[in-house]
Motif scaffolding. Structure first.
Motif, PDB file in Angstrom:
ATOM      1  N   THR A 253       2.201   7.977  -7.037  1.00 18.17           N
ATOM      2  CA  THR A 253       3.049   7.415  -5.986  1.00 18.17           C
ATOM      3  C   THR A 253       2.306   7.189  -4.667  1.00 18.17           C
ATOM      4  OG1 THR A 253       3.861   9.613  -5.391  1.00 18.17           O
ATOM      5  CG2 THR A 253       5.210   8.324  -6.920  1.00 18.17           C
TER       6      THR A 253
ATOM      7  N   ASP B  81       5.816   6.893  -0.023  1.00 17.42           N
ATOM      8  CA  ASP B  81       6.364   6.853  -1.385  1.00 17.42           C
ATOM      9  C   ASP B  81       6.288   8.186  -2.124  1.00 17.42           C
ATOM     10  OD1 ASP B  81       6.926   4.182  -0.987  1.00 17.42           O
ATOM     11  OD2 ASP B  81       5.109   3.474  -1.997  1.00 17.42           O
TER      12      ASP B  81
ATOM     13  N   PRO C 291       7.467  11.677  -2.901  1.00 17.20           N
ATOM     14  CA  PRO C 291       8.679  12.463  -2.616  1.00 17.20           C
ATOM     15  C   PRO C 291       8.351  13.902  -2.208  1.00 17.20           C
ATOM     16  CG  PRO C 291       8.452  12.059  -4.991  1.00 17.20           C
ATOM     17  CD  PRO C 291       7.326  11.337  -4.309  1.00 17.20           C
ATOM     18  N   ASN C 292       9.198  14.455  -1.358  1.00 16.43           N
ATOM     19  CA  ASN C 292       9.013  15.830  -0.883  1.00 16.43           C
ATOM     20  C   ASN C 292       8.973  16.847  -2.015  1.00 16.43           C
ATOM     21  OD1 ASN C 292       9.204  14.685   1.615  1.00 16.43           O
ATOM     22  ND2 ASN C 292      11.007  15.821   2.256  1.00 16.43           N
ATOM     23  N   ASP C 293       9.774  16.623  -3.060  1.00 17.33           N
ATOM     24  CA  ASP C 293       9.904  17.648  -4.103  1.00 17.33           C
ATOM     25  C   ASP C 293       8.661  17.818  -4.975  1.00 17.33           C
ATOM     26  OD1 ASP C 293      10.454  15.138  -5.216  1.00 17.33           O
ATOM     27  OD2 ASP C 293      11.765  15.976  -6.756  1.00 17.33           O
TER      28      ASP C 293
ATOM     29  N   LYS D   4       7.478  21.764  -0.457  1.00 18.60           N
ATOM     30  CA  LYS D   4       8.532  20.731  -0.524  1.00 18.60           C
ATOM     31  C   LYS D   4       8.803  20.073   0.830  1.00 18.60           C
ATOM     32  CE  LYS D   4       9.223  21.963  -4.777  1.00 18.60           C
ATOM     33  NZ  LYS D   4       8.229  21.482  -5.686  1.00 18.60           N
TER      34      LYS D   4
ATOM     35  N   LYS E  79       7.104  17.283   3.951  1.00 17.12           N
ATOM     36  CA  LYS E  79       6.157  16.215   4.202  1.00 17.12           C
ATOM     37  C   LYS E  79       4.984  16.615   5.112  1.00 17.12           C
ATOM     38  CE  LYS E  79       6.807  12.035   2.531  1.00 17.12           C
ATOM     39  NZ  LYS E  79       5.826  11.450   1.640  1.00 17.12           N
TER      40      LYS E  79
END
Length: 139
Positions: free
Chosen positions: A38, A103, A105-107, A112, A114
């Motif tokens: 990503t 793009d 994702p935090n997870d 978790k 940014k």
């Protein structure tokens, strides 16, 4: 070797080795793969393996340099020590890019979140470690 350099080196070495090894085990493996894809890193297959092996090898090398410092010629030690810390700083620069890529994702990120707290900390430690180890090499 100064005590501060030894402590930072052991911390960085063990941490890099652990984080690199974790990337072979799920769910970390899946998260790492998602980060590479990503974030649109170039040469994704190479980037995937370079990240894992770079962390493992730099961690092992740093630990070995600390443990066997007295058996390694000073010039070789200094060169290896500097190259390892520069490579860690570079890997953390890439990790900062991945963390801040919109793009990703935090997870799939550590903690978790940014903000790249861990990569920034490790990059600062690698630079500080190299700077603190200003060696008086006899030419």
């Amino acid at each position: 070797m100064k005590k501060s350099v030894k402590n930072i080196s052991i911390f960085l070495g063990v941490s890099m080795l652990a984080f690199g090894t974790l990337k072979f085990i799920n769910p970390f493996k899946l998260w790492y793969k998602t980060q590479v894809v990503t974030s649109e890193l170039p040469f994704q297959q190479f980037s995937y393996w370079a990240g894992q092996l770079g962390e493992i090898l730099s961690g092992l090398a740093l630990i070995i340099l600390v443990l066997f410092q007295k058996r390694i010629p000073k010039k070789s030690f200094y060169l290896g020590f500097t190259l390892i810390n520069v490579s860690i700083a570079f890997m953390m620069l890439v990790a900062i890019y991945v963390h801040t890529h919109p793009d990703v994702p935090n997870d799939v990120l550590p903690l978790k979140i940014k903000p790249p707290f861990i990569p920034v900390l490790f990059m600062v430690l690698a630079i500080l470690n190299s700077w603190l180890n200003k060696s008086k090499i006899k030419r």
